[in-house]
Design an enzyme around this catalytic site. Structure first.
Site, PDB file in Angstrom:
ATOM      1  N   SER A   1      -1.214 -50.653  23.253  1.00 45.19           N
ATOM      2  CA  SER A   1       0.149 -51.221  22.989  1.00 45.19           C
ATOM      3  C   SER A   1      -0.213 -52.506  21.973  1.00 45.19           C
ATOM      4  O   SER A   1       1.031 -53.111  21.801  1.00 45.19           O
ATOM      5  CB  SER A   1       0.848 -51.877  24.147  1.00 45.19           C
ATOM      6  OG  SER A   1      -0.024 -52.634  24.909  1.00 45.19           O
TER       7      SER A   1
ATOM      8  N   ASN B   1      -0.605 -57.794  35.293  1.00 45.92           N
ATOM      9  CA  ASN B   1       0.835 -57.469  35.918  1.00 45.92           C
ATOM     10  C   ASN B   1       1.654 -58.827  35.822  1.00 45.92           C
ATOM     11  O   ASN B   1       2.974 -58.748  35.217  1.00 45.92           O
ATOM     12  CB  ASN B   1       0.851 -56.950  37.378  1.00 45.92           C
ATOM     13  CG  ASN B   1       0.037 -55.540  37.096  1.00 45.92           C
ATOM     14  OD1 ASN B   1      -0.222 -55.304  36.120  1.00 45.92           O
ATOM     15  ND2 ASN B   1      -0.118 -54.958  38.249  1.00 45.92           N
TER      16      ASN B   1
ATOM     17  N   HIS C   1      46.538 -47.850  18.882  1.00 45.44           N
ATOM     18  CA  HIS C   1      46.484 -46.520  18.642  1.00 45.44           C
ATOM     19  C   HIS C   1      46.350 -46.202  16.988  1.00 45.44           C
ATOM     20  O   HIS C   1      46.553 -45.156  16.739  1.00 45.44           O
ATOM     21  CB  HIS C   1      47.550 -45.471  18.919  1.00 45.44           C
ATOM     22  CG  HIS C   1      47.961 -45.887  20.500  1.00 45.44           C
ATOM     23  ND1 HIS C   1      47.590 -45.480  21.680  1.00 45.44           N
ATOM     24  CD2 HIS C   1      48.931 -46.865  20.930  1.00 45.44           C
ATOM     25  CE1 HIS C   1      48.172 -45.961  22.757  1.00 45.44           C
ATOM     26  NE2 HIS C   1      49.047 -46.817  22.305  1.00 45.44           N
TER      27      HIS C   1
ATOM     28  N   SER D   1      27.581 -44.389  -5.654  1.00 43.93           N
ATOM     29  CA  SER D   1      27.181 -42.975  -5.474  1.00 43.93           C
ATOM     30  C   SER D   1      26.342 -42.562  -6.604  1.00 43.93           C
ATOM     31  O   SER D   1      26.496 -42.755  -7.772  1.00 43.93           O
ATOM     32  CB  SER D   1      28.240 -41.976  -5.456  1.00 43.93           C
ATOM     33  OG  SER D   1      28.133 -40.743  -5.607  1.00 43.93           O
TER      34      SER D   1
ATOM     35  N   LYS E   1      32.567 -44.590  -7.132  1.00 45.25           N
ATOM     36  CA  LYS E   1      32.430 -44.891  -5.954  1.00 45.25           C
ATOM     37  C   LYS E   1      31.788 -46.359  -5.580  1.00 45.25           C
ATOM     38  O   LYS E   1      30.985 -46.732  -6.133  1.00 45.25           O
ATOM     39  CB  LYS E   1      31.632 -43.934  -5.063  1.00 45.25           C
ATOM     40  CG  LYS E   1      32.095 -42.554  -4.823  1.00 45.25           C
ATOM     41  CD  LYS E   1      33.117 -42.553  -3.869  1.00 45.25           C
ATOM     42  CE  LYS E   1      32.243 -41.960  -2.525  1.00 45.25           C
ATOM     43  NZ  LYS E   1      33.091 -41.905  -1.466  1.00 45.25           N
TER      44      LYS E   1
ATOM     45  N   ASN F   1      30.815 -47.681  -1.960  1.00 43.96           N
ATOM     46  CA  ASN F   1      30.819 -47.384  -0.430  1.00 43.96           C
ATOM     47  C   ASN F   1      30.290 -48.363   0.466  1.00 43.96           C
ATOM     48  O   ASN F   1      29.584 -49.324   0.176  1.00 43.96           O
ATOM     49  CB  ASN F   1      29.682 -46.196  -0.362  1.00 43.96           C
ATOM     50  CG  ASN F   1      29.943 -44.941  -0.996  1.00 43.96           C
ATOM     51  OD1 ASN F   1      31.303 -44.663  -1.151  1.00 43.96           O
ATOM     52  ND2 ASN F   1      29.299 -44.096  -1.530  1.00 43.96           N
TER      53      ASN F   1
ATOM     54  N   GLU G   1      28.726 -49.356   7.176  1.00 40.39           N
ATOM     55  CA  GLU G   1      28.306 -47.933   8.014  1.00 40.39           C
ATOM     56  C   GLU G   1      27.121 -47.996   8.652  1.00 40.39           C
ATOM     57  O   GLU G   1      26.937 -47.520   9.736  1.00 40.39           O
ATOM     58  CB  GLU G   1      28.146 -46.921   6.947  1.00 40.39           C
ATOM     59  CG  GLU G   1      29.860 -46.740   6.478  1.00 40.39           C
ATOM     60  CD  GLU G   1      29.619 -45.550   5.178  1.00 40.39           C
ATOM     61  OE1 GLU G   1      30.353 -44.667   5.285  1.00 40.39           O
ATOM     62  OE2 GLU G   1      28.735 -45.576   4.396  1.00 40.39           O
TER      63      GLU G   1
ATOM     64  N   GLN H   1       5.038 -50.520  30.211  1.00 40.63           N
ATOM     65  CA  GLN H   1       4.642 -50.926  29.089  1.00 40.63           C
ATOM     66  C   GLN H   1       5.691 -50.585  27.961  1.00 40.63           C
ATOM     67  O   GLN H   1       5.780 -51.185  26.801  1.00 40.63           O
ATOM     68  CB  GLN H   1       3.081 -50.327  28.623  1.00 40.63           C
ATOM     69  CG  GLN H   1       2.643 -50.803  27.467  1.00 40.63           C
ATOM     70  CD  GLN H   1       1.215 -50.420  27.386  1.00 40.63           C
ATOM     71  OE1 GLN H   1       0.389 -51.370  28.105  1.00 40.63           O
ATOM     72  NE2 GLN H   1       0.788 -49.371  26.685  1.00 40.63           N
TER      73      GLN H   1
HETATM   74  N1  ARG Z   1       0.098 -53.723  28.376  1.00 42.88           N
HETATM   75  C1  ARG Z   1       0.350 -53.751  29.740  1.00 42.88           C
HETATM   76  C2  ARG Z   1       2.097 -53.925  29.804  1.00 42.88           C
HETATM   77  O1  ARG Z   1       2.812 -54.063  28.759  1.00 42.88           O
HETATM   78  C3  ARG Z   1       0.070 -54.939  30.559  1.00 42.88           C
HETATM   79  C4  ARG Z   1      -0.037 -54.850  32.078  1.00 42.88           C
HETATM   80  C5  ARG Z   1      -0.896 -53.919  32.504  1.00 42.88           C
HETATM   81  N2  ARG Z   1      -1.385 -53.675  33.760  1.00 42.88           N
HETATM   82  C6  ARG Z   1      -2.105 -52.735  34.230  1.00 42.88           C
HETATM   83  N3  ARG Z   1      -2.327 -52.884  35.617  1.00 42.88           N
HETATM   84  N4  ARG Z   1      -2.478 -51.662  33.662  1.00 42.88           N
HETATM   85  O2  ARG Z   1       2.844 -53.247  30.613  1.00 42.88           O
END
Ligand code: ARG
Length: 478
Positions: free
Chosen positions: A42, A129, A175, A296, A302, A304, A309, A341
């Site tokens: 990540s 965690n 409406h 356009s 045009k 736009n 949008e 994650q």
């Molecule tokens: N990159 C993980 C997340 O964003 C961090 C926590 C990972 N914890 C684990 N027990 N693998 O959730």
């Protein structure tokens, strides 16, 4: 300078025979495949948490040292190392590694390179965690503060325009049918109220998320004599979270934040829709600034309303982010699962999207030109002042409102048959329907009298709107 190697991994790369997965220690005999690395990692997005990850780690190490869980010396060296890493990241000199999964592992691994063995003590009484839950709360807390500034600036833009248009008459629709004339200032202040509620939702969200999960560990807390109050206070939280299992599995704060962004995007989208309508040729109420329009490639005439949008379109994306979080969370048993994650990209994407949309919308609104005469003309269509005639009959002739409504309905029918406006009917024609009607009724049928008669609290009368602008300035901008 970019970092080439990483100490967590260097052992296995140096020693070909040793294929142990050195991130996860002795438990593993194999390394992840390339596809698994891609799936698992990540770092490409959660690097945005770096600042908060480092501050939380500094505070955690200070607490460990204060409680005598690590030595003062190790505490000092961890802190120094973390500060050096912060500098490396901020100056673009930090080499992120995908193999190290996320920001937490990247920082810790670099710390080991910088200070050696002591780095391994930072993770005492902590898990990724509780770490990620803490970092993300800190990130969202800062994002809420930035969002409040953006919303406030946008309110200021709208209030300033409203102040110039307290008497500008336009059609008010229900409406999408002409209902009653209103003032443009009143219309714009409606959005100021919506944004005001968004800001109050944002501050509610901040209040609820401002509890510190750090110290919950992986799920159950820790046997080390940590001081959770100390870390919580040092990170600006109001208190530590009360249940370790909830601490690592709760993502309500993410869902709330995304709900807020989804509601903001809905407000922006509704305003966009109005701008699109107003700038279309049948309406022609506004002239859009060229800076926020496009042409356009084929049709030379045009102009736009692309900005509007896109802002309308992007609400789909932000609402989608909220649903992805809700769906992702709904089936997860306690406590942490790696599914979670997936909470970060929708948040980063929605925040960036809304920020861009507000800045564009605000800029566009500041330069939009209102075609006042056309708006006024449109307001007079569709017998929009009929309510004033009904109110006059009720007030002056003492009839029950239902009866007045019926009388005026008949007058509208005649006007429609003749293809004229209500105030173009002859007095005799009106008296054929209701003999007590006098010429005074014509006075209440003009747009100006209709608008200025709506002077109940919260109504559209210019005097009200002037006052409402002042109140809004005080309430939202002071
Ligand atoms: N990159 C993980 C997340 O964003 C961090 C926590 C990972 N914890 C684990 N027990 N693998 O959730």
């Amino acid at each position: 300078m970019t970092r080439k190697k990483n100490s967590f991994l260097s052992k296995s790369t140096k020693n070909k025979k040793d294929t142990r997965n050195v991130i996860w220690g002795g438990r593993f005999d194999q390394n992840p495949t390339k596809a698994m690395l891609n799936l698992n990692s990540s770092i490409d997005f959660d690097k945005r948490l770096y600042k908060h990850d480092i501050s939380a780690s500094i505070v955690h190490s200070e607490m460990l040292a204060k409680k005598g869980i690590i030595s003062k010396k190790d505490g000092r060296s961890i802190k120094k190392g973390l500060k050096a890493i912060l500098k490396e990241i901020e100056t673009g000199n930090f080499g992120y590694s995908q193999r190290l999964e996320d920001i937490h592992m990247n920082v810790e691994s670099r710390l080991k390179e910088l200070i050696g063995e002591a780095a391994g003590r930072l993770h005492i009484a902590r898990s990724r965690n509780d770490q990620v839950a803490t970092d993300f709360r800190l990130w969202i807390r800062e994002a809420l503060e930035n969002m409040d500034i953006l919303l406030r600036d946008f309110q200021e833009t709208l209030i300033s325009i409203a102040e110039k248009h307290t008497e500008t008459i336009m059609p008010g629709y229900t409406h999408l049918q002409n209902a009653q004339p209103v003032t443009l200032g009143h219309h714009l202040l409606a959005y100021v109220e919506m944004l005001g509620r968004d800001r109050s939702r944002s501050s509610d969200c901040r209040k609820r998320l401002n509890e510190c999960p750090l110290g919950a560990g992986a799920i159950a807390g820790t046997g080390f004599p940590i001081d959770r109050k100390m870390t919580s206070t040092a990170l600006g939280f109001t208190s530590p979270t009360k249940n370790s299992m909830d601490s690592v599995s709760d993502r309500d704060f993410v869902i709330e934040f995304l709900s807020l962004l989804a509601i903001i995007s809905t407000h922006l989208s509704r305003l966009s829709e109005e701008i699109i309508l107003w700038s279309s040729s049948p309406f022609n109420f506004v002239q859009l600034p060229e800076k926020y329009s496009t042409g356009s490639s084929m049709l030379p005439q045009k102009r736009n309303p692309d900005a509007a949008e896109l802002i309308r379109g992007k609400s789909g994306r932000v609402i989608g982010c909220l649903s992805s979080l809700l769906v992702m969370m709904k089936g997860l048993p306690l406590t942490y699962s790696k599914d979670m994650q997936e909470d970060k990209e929708p948040v980063f994407d929605s925040f960036d999207t809304i920020e861009l949309c507000i800045v564009c919308m605000s800029g566009m609104m500041r330069e939009i030109r209102f075609n006042k005469d056309i708006m006024r003309e449109a307001a007079s269509l569709g017998h929009s002042t009929a309510i004033s005639a009904a109110d006059w009959i009720t007030q002056t002739l003492g009839k029950p409102f239902r009866e007045s409504h019926f009388i005026v309905g008949q007058l509208v029918k005649i006007a429609e048959q003749q293809g004229c406006a209500l105030d173009q009917l002859e007095l005799e024609q009106m008296q054929d329907i209701e003999p007590a009607i006098t010429a005074e009724v014509y006075q209440v049928l003009t747009l100006e009298t209709t608008v200025s008669s709506k002077n109940s609290f919260g109504g559209t009368a210019p005097n009200n709107v002037k006052l409402a602008c002042k109140t809004a300035r005080k309430q939202y901008l002071d």
